[in-house]
Design an enzyme around this catalytic site. Structure first.
Site, PDB file in Angstrom:
ATOM      1  N   SER A 284      38.083  38.481  42.442  1.00  0.00           N
ATOM      2  CA  SER A 284      37.614  38.624  43.934  1.00  0.00           C
ATOM      3  C   SER A 284      36.677  39.652  44.063  1.00  0.00           C
ATOM      4  O   SER A 284      35.728  39.711  45.040  1.00  0.00           O
ATOM      5  CB  SER A 284      38.933  38.461  44.678  1.00  0.00           C
ATOM      6  N   ARG A 285      37.028  40.746  43.545  1.00  0.00           N
ATOM      7  CA  ARG A 285      35.998  42.048  43.883  1.00  0.00           C
ATOM      8  C   ARG A 285      34.610  41.847  43.684  1.00  0.00           C
ATOM      9  O   ARG A 285      33.658  41.856  44.457  1.00  0.00           O
ATOM     10  CB  ARG A 285      36.486  43.247  43.072  1.00  0.00           C
ATOM     11  N   VAL A 286      34.353  41.139  42.354  1.00  0.00           N
ATOM     12  CA  VAL A 286      32.919  40.867  41.976  1.00  0.00           C
ATOM     13  C   VAL A 286      32.514  39.483  42.665  1.00  0.00           C
ATOM     14  O   VAL A 286      31.333  39.385  43.153  1.00  0.00           O
ATOM     15  CB  VAL A 286      33.005  40.610  40.370  1.00  0.00           C
ATOM     16  N   ALA A 287      33.345  38.771  42.934  1.00  0.00           N
ATOM     17  CA  ALA A 287      32.931  37.500  43.546  1.00  0.00           C
ATOM     18  C   ALA A 287      32.611  37.789  45.182  1.00  0.00           C
ATOM     19  O   ALA A 287      31.417  37.133  45.407  1.00  0.00           O
ATOM     20  CB  ALA A 287      34.460  36.634  43.862  1.00  0.00           C
ATOM     21  N   GLU A 301      35.458  30.780  41.576  1.00  0.00           N
ATOM     22  CA  GLU A 301      36.871  30.446  41.045  1.00  0.00           C
ATOM     23  C   GLU A 301      37.321  31.800  41.154  1.00  0.00           C
ATOM     24  O   GLU A 301      37.059  32.637  39.922  1.00  0.00           O
ATOM     25  CB  GLU A 301      36.642  29.834  39.775  1.00  0.00           C
ATOM     26  N   CYS A 336      44.598  33.155  35.155  1.00  0.00           N
ATOM     27  CA  CYS A 336      44.537  32.755  36.623  1.00  0.00           C
ATOM     28  C   CYS A 336      45.436  32.209  37.586  1.00  0.00           C
ATOM     29  O   CYS A 336      45.837  32.478  38.689  1.00  0.00           O
ATOM     30  CB  CYS A 336      43.070  32.583  37.110  1.00  0.00           C
TER      31      CYS A 336
HETATM   32  N1  NAD Z   1      39.992  30.992  39.413  1.00  0.00           N
HETATM   33  C1  NAD Z   1      39.807  30.697  38.384  1.00  0.00           C
HETATM   34  O1  NAD Z   1      39.759  29.594  37.810  1.00  0.00           O
HETATM   35  C2  NAD Z   1      39.815  31.761  37.502  1.00  0.00           C
HETATM   36  C3  NAD Z   1      40.068  31.760  35.952  1.00  0.00           C
HETATM   37  C4  NAD Z   1      39.880  32.869  35.245  1.00  0.00           C
HETATM   38  C5  NAD Z   1      40.040  33.854  35.622  1.00  0.00           C
HETATM   39  N2  NAD Z   1      40.117  34.341  36.956  1.00  0.00           N
HETATM   40  C6  NAD Z   1      40.186  35.601  37.416  1.00  0.00           C
HETATM   41  O2  NAD Z   1      39.374  36.422  36.802  1.00  0.00           O
HETATM   42  C7  NAD Z   1      40.083  37.844  36.753  1.00  0.00           C
HETATM   43  C8  NAD Z   1      39.979  38.545  35.243  1.00  0.00           C
HETATM   44  O3  NAD Z   1      39.031  38.508  34.935  1.00  0.00           O
HETATM   45  P1  NAD Z   1      38.055  40.067  34.641  1.00  0.00           P
HETATM   46  O4  NAD Z   1      39.047  41.027  35.403  1.00  0.00           O
HETATM   47  O5  NAD Z   1      37.494  40.065  33.443  1.00  0.00           O
HETATM   48  O6  NAD Z   1      36.981  39.603  35.961  1.00  0.00           O
HETATM   49  P2  NAD Z   1      35.566  40.246  36.290  1.00  0.00           P
HETATM   50  O7  NAD Z   1      35.173  39.984  37.620  1.00  0.00           O
HETATM   51  O8  NAD Z   1      35.564  41.597  36.155  1.00  0.00           O
HETATM   52  O9  NAD Z   1      34.450  39.877  35.283  1.00  0.00           O
HETATM   53  C9  NAD Z   1      34.399  38.343  35.274  1.00  0.00           C
HETATM   54  C10 NAD Z   1      32.958  38.311  34.738  1.00  0.00           C
HETATM   55  O10 NAD Z   1      31.678  38.813  35.602  1.00  0.00           O
HETATM   56  C11 NAD Z   1      31.020  39.565  35.122  1.00  0.00           C
HETATM   57  N3  NAD Z   1      30.800  40.493  36.139  1.00  0.00           N
HETATM   58  C12 NAD Z   1      31.329  41.882  36.226  1.00  0.00           C
HETATM   59  N4  NAD Z   1      30.494  42.476  37.279  1.00  0.00           N
HETATM   60  C13 NAD Z   1      29.415  41.779  37.616  1.00  0.00           C
HETATM   61  C14 NAD Z   1      28.349  41.698  38.694  1.00  0.00           C
HETATM   62  N5  NAD Z   1      28.242  42.715  39.435  1.00  0.00           N
HETATM   63  N6  NAD Z   1      27.606  40.651  38.642  1.00  0.00           N
HETATM   64  C15 NAD Z   1      27.608  39.625  37.821  1.00  0.00           C
HETATM   65  N7  NAD Z   1      28.548  39.396  36.652  1.00  0.00           N
HETATM   66  C16 NAD Z   1      29.729  40.507  36.730  1.00  0.00           C
HETATM   67  C17 NAD Z   1      31.749  40.351  33.818  1.00  0.00           C
HETATM   68  O11 NAD Z   1      30.968  40.849  33.037  1.00  0.00           O
HETATM   69  C18 NAD Z   1      32.526  39.032  33.492  1.00  0.00           C
HETATM   70  O12 NAD Z   1      31.650  38.375  32.558  1.00  0.00           O
HETATM   71  C19 NAD Z   1      41.304  37.684  37.442  1.00  0.00           C
HETATM   72  O13 NAD Z   1      41.333  38.063  38.766  1.00  0.00           O
HETATM   73  C20 NAD Z   1      41.618  36.205  37.435  1.00  0.00           C
HETATM   74  O14 NAD Z   1      42.569  35.807  38.406  1.00  0.00           O
HETATM   75  C21 NAD Z   1      40.039  33.161  37.746  1.00  0.00           C
END
Ligand code: NAD
Length: 555
Positions: A284-287, A301, A336
């Site tokens: 959610s932080r990056v989202a 997601e 997730c």
């Molecule tokens: N809702 C869903 O369907 C779903 C599915 C799988 C995982 N998740 C969630 O994902 C999280 C785990 O994954 P994570 O910790 O690796 O997530 P993350 O947000 O750290 O990374 C996810 C992706 O984003 C990229 N990224 C990171 N910072 C970015 C930026 N500033 N701009 C563009 N891209 C960037 C990363 O390199 C990676 O490819 C958990 O919170 C989990 O619940 C959600």
């Protein structure tokens, strides 16, 4: 996960090295049947023979000036080199995306034969994944980078294959089905079309290295978009190989770009290339950051703090305990959709449920990867979180709570025994504790609590106050209870009934959060249409102009 998987006893007691050889094919047979698309033998990747991951842009595989070294999550050996694009090297990706017009690579009025092409590509790719040596290759590759049991990894390949089978033949063009409404006068008719966004981006996390990127990628392509794909570098080797398979199945090389970079570089690429739509799956932080940077042109997601409520009717305790164990701890809790909190009615608390959950959790072992490395939370961070929870009045450790022993998992990753901690409901709801207790720990960790009949409103209050609304389960066959809970909650994927689970996410039902207009979905035709296309209305108005028509007075 069910009968198509291997017999369980086949894996029990296997050492990590034996595990590498254990698969339905066996090592020898796999070596004999090298795969035409693959650039390495999955069993041979090691510190002395590292595999390489490349980028793909403007129709060509490319390297970059830097290599990002990925360590083997089981022993810390540097075993994969990823060509890491830096901020100075994004130009070809920006240019490639900007070559795609807003109206996309195809739409109902442009190159409609491409809908059929993608039906054919899906047929061929599904056929390839149905071959044991190909599905074994991807299952083992997933296991090497995102360790999970062979059954779980093969399950991911299976869901991917079934998804592709769902979009064979004419099914891609049916996704773009339009509708028409008669107009006000002769010659007028309005038609609603599903329209692509054109240049789009797709960012995915580490935990499902094949299923999430492939399902979203194909959805984007089916609807006529040109995507740039970025998968977490720890696992992007899987999509590197899948891209090669898709090219062999006839995917035009100009259709998809594939970039390996850190988050910061990807953020820059998105800000410069300005894709018309970005699908982000991850934290959610990056989202939230991307939602601002991209001015809302994004679908999400994101995190899951997924709950399960056991209703007052106690039945099939063994089965429910087993589902709890799978939901909380399969893939070491790195789904997730993993069960993060369990609300037990007091009737369940009086049953043997938590004892059975403890017994099942204790069966899990590193040898068969039914418990394993946690890729984004360290052991220390998980133990610190546990310590904070145990400081809450009335809380207690139910089981786990210790680091895994006798392993060579590198320190950058976590290694924790499946853990459950009890926290009293009244304490969860306090202002002081709520955010702490409902923090997503992306590892084998869950909170358990108990409620009485007259406390259901407190449980519903907790659901209302949570931030993430991804998956949920209401375990009860009492329709009045189900009605009450479902009617007063919002999670996008909610399972209801005695056999309810929080995880699963097969290709045959929608998977995604609800309660957020930015919420995306994955898997079904509805998810593809919602995420990867927008509505366009064309109103035909051919005439004729009525005989004797005269210019009316101004209005
Ligand atoms: N809702 C869903 O369907 C779903 C599915 C799988 C995982 N998740 C969630 O994902 C999280 C785990 O994954 P994570 O910790 O690796 O997530 P993350 O947000 O750290 O990374 C996810 C992706 O984003 C990229 N990224 C990171 N910072 C970015 C930026 N500033 N701009 C563009 N891209 C960037 C990363 O390199 C990676 O490819 C958990 O919170 C989990 O619940 C959600």
């Amino acid at each position: 996960m069910s009968k198509f998987f291997l017999r369980k006893e086949f894996w029990v007691g296997a050492s990590p090295s034996a595990l590498r050889r254990l698969s339905p094919l066996g090592h020898q047979q796999r070596l004999l049947s090298s795969l035409s698309f693959a650039t390495f033998d999955v069993e041979e990747i090691s510190g002395s023979q590292p595999a390489e991951v490349h980028n793909f842009v403007q129709g060509k595989w490319t390297k970059s000036s830097n290599w990002n070294t990925i360590v083997d999550p089981l022993n810390g050996e540097p075993f994969i080199k990823v060509a890491d694009v830096n901020e100075m090297e994004i130009k070809p990706f920006v240019e490639s995306l900007s070559n795609c017009p807003k109206h996309g690579l195809h739409n109902p009025f442009k190159a409609p034969e491409r809908y059929l092409l993608y039906g054919d590509i899906s047929t061929k790719a599904a056929h390839m994944l149905s071959q044991a040596k190909v599905s074994d290759f991807f299952a083992r590759l997933i296991q090497r980078v995102s360790p999970k049991s062979y059954q779980q990894a093969l399950g991911e390949v299976y869901v991917t294959r079934k998804f592709l089978e769902n979009f064979c033949g004419d099914q891609v063009r049916f996704l773009a089905r339009s509708f028409a409404v008669p107009g006000n006068h002769l010659g007028q008719q309005s038609h609603g079309f599903r329209w692509p966004y054109g240049p789009v981006a797709l960012v995915t996390p580490f935990n499902f290295p094949l299923e999430i990127p492939l399902l979203q990628l194909m959805g984007a392509l089916y609807m006529g978009n040109k995507p740039v794909l970025k998968v977490d570098s720890k696992v992007s080797i899987v999509m590197d190989q899948m891209m090669r398979l898709l090219h062999q199945c006839g995917m035009p090389v100009e259709d998809v770009d594939f970039i390996n970079s850190d988050g910061k570089t990807m953020n820059k690429l998105l800000s410069e290339a300005k894709p018309r739509m970005t699908l982000f799956t991850g934290s959610s932080r990056v989202a939230e950051k991307l939602a601002i940077d991209l001015n809302g042109r994004i679908k999400l997601e994101d995190a899951g703090f997924d709950w399960k409520i056991l209703g007052p009717d106690v039945n099939e305790v063994d089965y429910v305990a087993w589902v709890c164990d799978q939901d909380a701890y399969a893939c070491s809790g790195q789904k997730c959709s993993a069960q993060s909190i369990l609300f037990m009615h007091e009737n369940w608390a009086k049953s043997s449920l938590t004892d059975k959950m403890k017994g099942l959790a204790e069966r899990r072992k590193l040898e068969d990867l039914t418990i394993g490395p946690v890729l984004t939370v360290t052991t220390e961070a998980m133990l610190d979180h546990l310590k904070s929870l145990l400081e809450i009045r009335g809380s207690k450790l139910l089981f786990g709570g210790e680091a895994l022993e006798n392993h060579s998992i590198p320190k950058i990753y976590g290694a924790l025994k499946p853990t459950a901690v009890y926290v009293p409901l009244e304490e969860i709801l306090t202002e002081k504790n709520f955010d702490l207790v409902t923090k997503e720990i992306f590892g084998p960790f869950q909170v358990v609590t108990e409620y009485k009949d007259d406390q259901l409103h407190m449980v519903l209050d907790a659901l209302e106050r949570m931030h993430a609304h991804l998956t949920a389960a209401v375990v009860s066959n009492n329709p009045i209870f189900l009605q009450e809970v479902i009617g007063k909650s919002v999670n996008g994927t909610t399972y209801a009934g005695l056999r309810a689970r929080t995880t699963g996410a097969p290709q045959n039902h929608w998977f995604g959060p609800a309660g957020d207009p930015r919420g995306a979905g994955i898997g079904t035709p509805e998810a593809i249409k919602l995420v990867w296309s927008c509505h366009r209305e064309v109103i035909y108005d051919f005439g004729p102009v009525p005989r004797g028509w005269e210019v009316p007075s101004s209005t």
